[in-house]
Design a protein around this motif. Structure first.
Motif, mmCIF file in Angstrom:
data_model
loop_
_atom_site.group_PDB
_atom_site.id
_atom_site.type_symbol
_atom_site.label_atom_id
_atom_site.label_comp_id
_atom_site.label_asym_id
_atom_site.label_seq_id
_atom_site.Cartn_x
_atom_site.Cartn_y
_atom_site.Cartn_z
ATOM 1 N N GLU A 64 33.789 38.354 39.700
ATOM 2 C CA GLU A 64 33.456 37.281 38.772
ATOM 3 C C GLU A 64 34.699 36.674 38.127
ATOM 4 O O GLU A 64 35.605 37.377 37.688
ATOM 5 N N ASN A 65 34.721 35.338 38.109
ATOM 6 C CA ASN A 65 35.786 34.551 37.469
ATOM 7 C C ASN A 65 37.162 34.786 38.096
ATOM 8 O O ASN A 65 38.189 34.715 37.412
ATOM 9 N N THR A 66 37.182 35.058 39.402
ATOM 10 C CA THR A 66 38.458 35.228 40.113
ATOM 11 C C THR A 66 38.364 34.580 41.492
ATOM 12 O O THR A 66 37.290 34.174 41.942
ATOM 13 N N ASN A 67 39.502 34.546 42.151
ATOM 14 C CA ASN A 67 39.565 34.157 43.558
ATOM 15 C C ASN A 67 39.836 35.381 44.438
ATOM 16 O O ASN A 67 40.548 35.300 45.438
ATOM 17 N N VAL A 68 39.253 36.496 44.069
ATOM 18 C CA VAL A 68 39.335 37.741 44.839
ATOM 19 C C VAL A 68 37.965 38.002 45.458
ATOM 20 O O VAL A 68 36.945 38.014 44.761
ATOM 21 N N LEU A 69 37.946 38.216 46.774
ATOM 22 C CA LEU A 69 36.690 38.456 47.496
ATOM 23 C C LEU A 69 36.435 39.946 47.680
ATOM 24 O O LEU A 69 37.358 40.725 47.947
ATOM 25 N N ARG A 70 35.169 40.313 47.550
ATOM 26 C CA ARG A 70 34.737 41.696 47.804
ATOM 27 C C ARG A 70 33.636 41.658 48.856
ATOM 28 O O ARG A 70 32.657 40.923 48.712
ATOM 29 N N THR A 71 33.821 42.437 49.917
ATOM 30 C CA THR A 71 32.839 42.512 51.001
ATOM 31 C C THR A 71 32.373 43.954 51.126
ATOM 32 O O THR A 71 33.197 44.873 51.165
ATOM 33 N N ILE A 72 31.064 44.154 51.177
ATOM 34 C CA ILE A 72 30.488 45.502 51.262
ATOM 35 C C ILE A 72 29.824 45.656 52.623
ATOM 36 O O ILE A 72 28.961 44.852 53.011
ATOM 37 N N PHE A 73 30.239 46.683 53.370
ATOM 38 C CA PHE A 73 29.686 47.004 54.678
ATOM 39 C C PHE A 73 28.811 48.258 54.524
ATOM 40 O O PHE A 73 29.290 49.299 54.064
ATOM 41 N N LEU A 196 43.708 39.985 39.498
ATOM 42 C CA LEU A 196 42.426 39.860 38.805
ATOM 43 C C LEU A 196 42.638 39.398 37.364
ATOM 44 O O LEU A 196 41.934 38.506 36.871
ATOM 45 N N ASP A 197 43.627 39.985 36.703
ATOM 46 C CA ASP A 197 43.901 39.622 35.315
ATOM 47 C C ASP A 197 44.347 38.171 35.201
ATOM 48 O O ASP A 197 43.928 37.457 34.275
ATOM 49 N N TYR A 198 45.191 37.708 36.163
ATOM 50 C CA TYR A 198 45.640 36.318 36.117
ATOM 51 C C TYR A 198 44.459 35.365 36.186
ATOM 52 O O TYR A 198 44.335 34.450 35.366
ATOM 53 N N TRP A 199 43.571 35.554 37.170
ATOM 54 C CA TRP A 199 42.464 34.613 37.346
ATOM 55 C C TRP A 199 41.500 34.654 36.163
ATOM 56 O O TRP A 199 40.987 33.623 35.733
ATOM 57 N N ARG A 200 41.266 35.835 35.620
ATOM 58 C CA ARG A 200 40.370 35.921 34.463
ATOM 59 C C ARG A 200 40.954 35.208 33.251
ATOM 60 O O ARG A 200 40.229 34.551 32.498
ATOM 61 N N ARG A 201 42.250 35.340 33.072
ATOM 62 C CA ARG A 201 42.895 34.637 31.966
ATOM 63 C C ARG A 201 42.859 33.122 32.192
ATOM 64 O O ARG A 201 42.675 32.347 31.242
ATOM 65 N N TRP A 202 43.053 32.691 33.430
ATOM 66 C CA TRP A 202 43.015 31.264 33.731
ATOM 67 C C TRP A 202 41.620 30.705 33.437
ATOM 68 O O TRP A 202 41.483 29.630 32.847
ATOM 69 N N VAL A 203 40.605 31.453 33.805
ATOM 70 C CA VAL A 203 39.236 31.001 33.531
ATOM 71 C C VAL A 203 38.969 30.979 32.025
ATOM 72 O O VAL A 203 38.300 30.066 31.520
ATOM 73 N N LYS A 204 39.498 31.968 31.302
ATOM 74 C CA LYS A 204 39.330 31.959 29.844
ATOM 75 C C LYS A 204 39.921 30.698 29.220
ATOM 76 O O LYS A 204 39.441 30.221 28.183
ATOM 77 N N GLY A 205 40.962 30.169 29.827
ATOM 78 C CA GLY A 205 41.592 28.954 29.331
ATOM 79 C C GLY A 205 40.953 27.678 29.843
ATOM 80 O O GLY A 205 41.484 26.588 29.615
ATOM 81 N N THR A 206 39.828 27.814 30.532
ATOM 82 C CA THR A 206 39.132 26.664 31.105
ATOM 83 C C THR A 206 38.032 26.187 30.165
ATOM 84 O O THR A 206 37.225 26.982 29.684
ATOM 85 N N ARG A 207 38.013 24.892 29.897
ATOM 86 C CA ARG A 207 36.911 24.325 29.128
ATOM 87 C C ARG A 207 35.707 24.168 30.057
ATOM 88 O O ARG A 207 35.843 23.688 31.180
ATOM 89 N N VAL A 208 34.538 24.573 29.575
ATOM 90 C CA VAL A 208 33.334 24.489 30.403
ATOM 91 C C VAL A 208 32.270 23.709 29.642
ATOM 92 O O VAL A 208 32.258 23.670 28.415
ATOM 93 N N ILE A 217 32.898 26.755 36.925
ATOM 94 C CA ILE A 217 34.007 27.714 37.036
ATOM 95 C C ILE A 217 34.375 27.939 38.496
ATOM 96 O O ILE A 217 35.562 27.936 38.855
ATOM 97 N N ARG A 218 33.382 28.108 39.357
ATOM 98 C CA ARG A 218 33.712 28.318 40.781
ATOM 99 C C ARG A 218 34.386 27.082 41.365
ATOM 100 O O ARG A 218 35.350 27.207 42.132
ATOM 101 N N SER A 219 33.920 25.888 40.998
ATOM 102 C CA SER A 219 34.561 24.668 41.487
ATOM 103 C C SER A 219 35.975 24.531 40.940
ATOM 104 O O SER A 219 36.885 24.081 41.644
ATOM 105 N N ALA A 220 36.173 24.911 39.675
ATOM 106 C CA ALA A 220 37.510 24.855 39.090
ATOM 107 C C ALA A 220 38.460 25.803 39.804
ATOM 108 O O ALA A 220 39.622 25.458 40.072
ATOM 109 N N LEU A 221 37.994 26.996 40.130
ATOM 110 C CA LEU A 221 38.829 27.959 40.855
ATOM 111 C C LEU A 221 39.192 27.436 42.243
ATOM 112 O O LEU A 221 40.323 27.603 42.708
ATOM 113 N N ALA A 222 38.235 26.790 42.909
ATOM 114 C CA ALA A 222 38.510 26.197 44.219
ATOM 115 C C ALA A 222 39.501 25.047 44.097
ATOM 116 O O ALA A 222 40.427 24.904 44.918
#
Length: 586
Positions: A64-73, A196-208, A217-222
Motif C-alpha cells: 500500500e502507498n508504494t511502487n513495490v510489488l508483492r506476488t504470492i504463489f 518502502l519508506d521513501y514511497w510512503r513518505r512521498w504519498v504522505k506529502g501528496t494532496r488528495v 494515489i495509485r495514479s500519482a505513483l504511476a
C-alpha cells in the motif's frame, strides 16, 4: 493486454511485471533497448521469471502507498511471496536511484519449490549475451556495460533453470554498470525498507481529494515513475508498440515526451501538491523553448533531442503477433502548431506562480513568451497534423486554433504581470483573431459544436477542452450543445469516447481513448451535471487493469485495456477528473 501488469521503478528506469515475470524493462534509460521484452516477443525478448513449481494460485498486489510489488504463489506444496522493486531513497542529500532490480523471495508455508530463469538480451533481441559464473554471481557479456546477477540462490539452479526448495529467504539483485559489492542479504533487505519508506513518505506529502483517494494515489505513483528525474522529462508511456486494438497496425513508440501533454500534467502535479516535480518538468520545458529558439516540435526525447527516426523491427513478433514493432516515432517530424499555445500555458507558471519567483530573469521570461506568441501569430491559420498526428494530411484543426486562443490569452496575463504592454497588446490581438476563427470557421451551427477541422462536420474529443479552458463559460448554451454533440457522436459504450470517427491513415478507429472519457467527466462537472459525471467516472474506475493502472485505450466490446501502458495521459486525466468531481474538504 495490460491486465495484471504492474509497474515498478525509481525515476531512472521502470519495469513491468506480471505474476513473477519481468515482461518489459529497458536499460540503462527508459528509451534504451529492452533487456527483457517478452511482452513483444516470447522467443527473442529474453526472460527474468520467478515461478512456483506447483503454484495453482498467483496473486499480485502493491504494498500500500508504494511502487513495490508483492506476488504470492500458492500450491499443494506450500506458498511463498516475491517482492519486486527498484531502489529509491535519499542518500548523501541526493536520491539514490541506480539501474538495479531487486527481487526477494520468502517462504510462507509448507515446502514451496521455485524456478528462476534469467536470460537478458539486448539490441531489441538481436544480441544474446554469453554468461559465466563466479562465486556468488552470474556475469552477462555482450552489453554496453557490465550486467550482473548477484544472488544467494545456488547458481547451478539458475544456469540450468532447475527447481529448488525455497527453505529460506533468497535474494536476486540484477545490476547494470556498477555491480553490487556490499553484502547481499543485508543490502537487499535494507534497500527494501528504505524504498518502502521513501514511497510512503512521498504519498504522505501528496494532496488528495476527499473522494477517490486510493485511485488518485495509485495514479500519482504511476505519474511519478514516468518522470525521468535526470532531466525532468515526462514520458507518455513505458512501452512501445502495444497496439491500440488488435490488427490495427497502430503500434507506436511512446517512450518520449509530448509537449501536448505538458499543461494538463502540470495541472495534475499542482493538484497533487508536488511542486518539485513541477519545477523539474518546467526546467525541461524552458530548456526546450530556449534551445529551439521558438520553433518547437511536438515531441522530444528525454534528453531534449528532437530526433528519433521511426523504424520497424521485423525480427520481433509483436504483442500477440501484432506487427509492426516500432522504435522511434514519425511524430518528431510533424508540424503540430497547438504546441505553442500549450507551451505558453505550461511555462507561464514560472512567471505567474510566486513559488517560482526568481527562477527566470524578467528579460528571459519576456523573450520566451514573446517568441511563442510570435509563432502563434505566424501559424494562426497554418494547416497542421492536429493533436492526433495524422500522417498524410494537413488541415486547420479546431483544437490547434483553440490552443492558439488559450496560449495567447495566458500570454496577456504574463505580459501584464511583467509590465510589458507592447507584448500584452500583441497577445490580445492574437487572442481576438483566434477567437474569431473558432467562432466563424470552426463552430458548426447545425451540429452545435466546434468541429475537428475548420469548415468540416466531423467532431473531435479534444475539443471538449474548450470547456475546461474557458472558451465556453458554463452558462453559455453553446457549452452544453458542444459537449452533448461530441458525446453523442463519439460515444461507443455509454460514455466511453473515441478520439474521432473520421477515417485516418490507418482506417477507422475502434478503441475508446481513455483520457477522452476523463475529459468528458470534467466537462460534465463544469456544466453542473455532476450526477452524470459521477456515474461515468465511477464506471471508468472499474475498468482498470486489476492494479489500478490504465493503458492508452479501452476496447469497447470487451472493456480490455489496449495500447501502450501505463499511459501517463490516462492517469493525468483520472487525477484531474477526481479533483474536479470530488466533494470539497471544507
Amino acid at each position: 493486454m495490460a491486465y495484471g501488469l504492474g509497474i515498478i521503478g525509481n525515476c531512472s528506469f521502470s519495469a513491468l511485471l506480471r505474476e513473477g515475470s519481468v515482461e518489459w524493462m529497458c536499460w540503462p534509460r527508459p528509451d534504451s533497448s529492452f533487456v527483457f521484452g517478452p511482452l513483444l516477443d516470447r522467443e527473442r525478448g529474453g526472460a527474468f521469471v520467478v515461478e512456483g513449481v506447483d503454484a495453482t494460485d498467483v496473486r499480485q498486489e502493491y504494498i500500500e502507498n508504494t511502487n513495490v510489488l508483492r506476488t504470492i504463489f500458492s500450491g499443494p506444496g506450500g506458498a511463498f511471496e516475491l517482492y519486486d522493486f527498484a531502489p529509491r531513497f535519499l542518500l548523501y542529500d541526493r536520491y539514490y536511484k541506480p539501474p538495479m532490480l531487486i527481487r526477494v523471495m520468502r517462504p510462507l508455508s509448507g515446502e514451496p519449490r521455485a524456478v528462476v530463469r534469467c536470460r537478458p538480451v539486448y539490441d531489441y533481441g538481436l544480441v544474446e549475451p554469453t554468461s559465466w559464473s563466479a562465486s556468488n554471481h552470474v556475469e552477462y557479456r555482450g552489453f554496453p556495460a557490465p550486467v550482473r546477477l548477484t544472488t544467494n540462490v545456488p547458481l547451478a539452479y539458475i544456469e540450468d533453470e532447475r527447481p529448488f526448495l525455497l527453505e529460506r529467504d533468497r535474494h536476486l539483485v540484477l545490476t547494470w554498470g556498477q555491480p553490487l559489492e556490499a553484502g547481499l542479504e543485508d543490502t537487499a533487505e535494507r534497500f527494501l525498507e528504505r524504498t518502502l519508506d521513501y514511497w510512503r513518505r512521498w504519498v504522505k506529502g501528496t494532496r488528495v481529494p476527499r473522494d477517490y483517494q486510493g485511485e488518485v494515489i495509485r495514479s500519482a505513483l504511476a505519474l511519478k515513475l514516468h518522470q525521468y528525474e535526470d532531466t525532468g522529462a515526462l514520458l507518455a508511456a513505458t512501452t512501445t508498440s502495444l497496439p491500440e486494438h488488435p490488427g490495427s497496425e497502430r503500434t507506436w513508440d511512446y517512450r518520449y515526451c509530448w509537449l501536448r501533454d505538458a499543461y494538463f500534467t502540470l495541472n495534475a502535479f499542482e493538484r497533487l501538491g508536488h511542486s518539485e516535480e513541477m519545477e523539474r518538468f518546467l526546467e525541461y520545458l524552458r530548456n526546450l523553448a530556449e534551445e529551439q529558439e521558438g520553433v518547437l516540435g511536438p515531441v522530444y526525447r528525454i534528453n531534449g533531442s528532437s530526433e528519433a527516426p521511426e523504424r520497424e523491427l521485423d525480427h520481433l513478433a509483436g504483442y500477440n503477433g501484432g506487427k509492426p514493432v516500432r522504435v522511434g516515432n514519425q511524430a518528431f517530424e510533424h508540424v503540430q502548431n497547438d504546441v505553442y499555445g500549450e507551451m505558453v500555458l505550461a511555462v507561464s507558471r514560472l512567471f505567474l506562480d510566486q513559488r517560482f519567483v526568481g527562477a527566470v530573469p524578467p528579460r528571459t521570461a519576456l523573450d520566451t513568451v514573446e517568441g511563442l506568441v510570435s509563432q502563434i501569430d505566424a501559424r494562426l491559420e497554418e494547416p497542421d497534423a492536429g493533436p492526433w498526428e495524422f500522417r498524410e494530411r494537413s488541415r486547420l484543426h479546431g483544437f490547434t486554433v483553440l490552443m492558439h486562443w488559450a496560449g495567447s490569452r495566458r500570454a496577456v496575463e504574463v505580459a501584464e504581470a511583467l509590465g510589458a504592454e507592447e507584448l500584452a497588446a500583441k497577445a490580445r490581438d492574437v487572442e481576438r483573431r483566434a477567437a474569431e476563427l473558432l467562432e466563424t470557421r470552426c463552430w458548426n451551427d447545425e451540429i452545435g459544436a466546434l468541429t475537428q477541422v475548420a469548415g468540416e462536420p466531423q467532431l473531435d474529443a479534444a475539443n471538449l477542452l474548450a470547456v475546461h479552458l474557458g472558451f465556453f463559460e458554463p452558462d453559455d448554451p453553446r457549452a452544453t450543445s458542444h459537449v452533448d454533440a461530441i458525446r453523442t457522436a463519439l460515444s461507443v459504450d455509454g460514455g466511453l469516447l473515441r478520439r474521432y470517427t473520421a477515417p485516418d491513415d490507418f482506417g477507422e478507429t475502434e478503441a475508446a481513448f481513455t483520457v477522452c472519457s476523463f475529459w468528458l467527466v470534467e466537462a460534465l462537472t463544469i456544466l453542473g451535471r455532476t450526477d452524470e459525471a459521477r456515474e461515468l467516472f465511477e464506471r471508468l474506475l472499474t475498468l482498470h487493469n486489476g492494479l489500478g493502472l490504465y493503458s492508452e485505450d479501452i476496447l469497447p466490446d470487451t472493456h480490455e485495456q489496449s495500447g501502450n501502458f501505463p499511459q501517463t495521459y490516462s492517469h493525468v486525466g483520472l487525477i484531474n477528473a477526481a479533483f474536479r468531481l470530488s466533494r470539497r474538504w471544507d
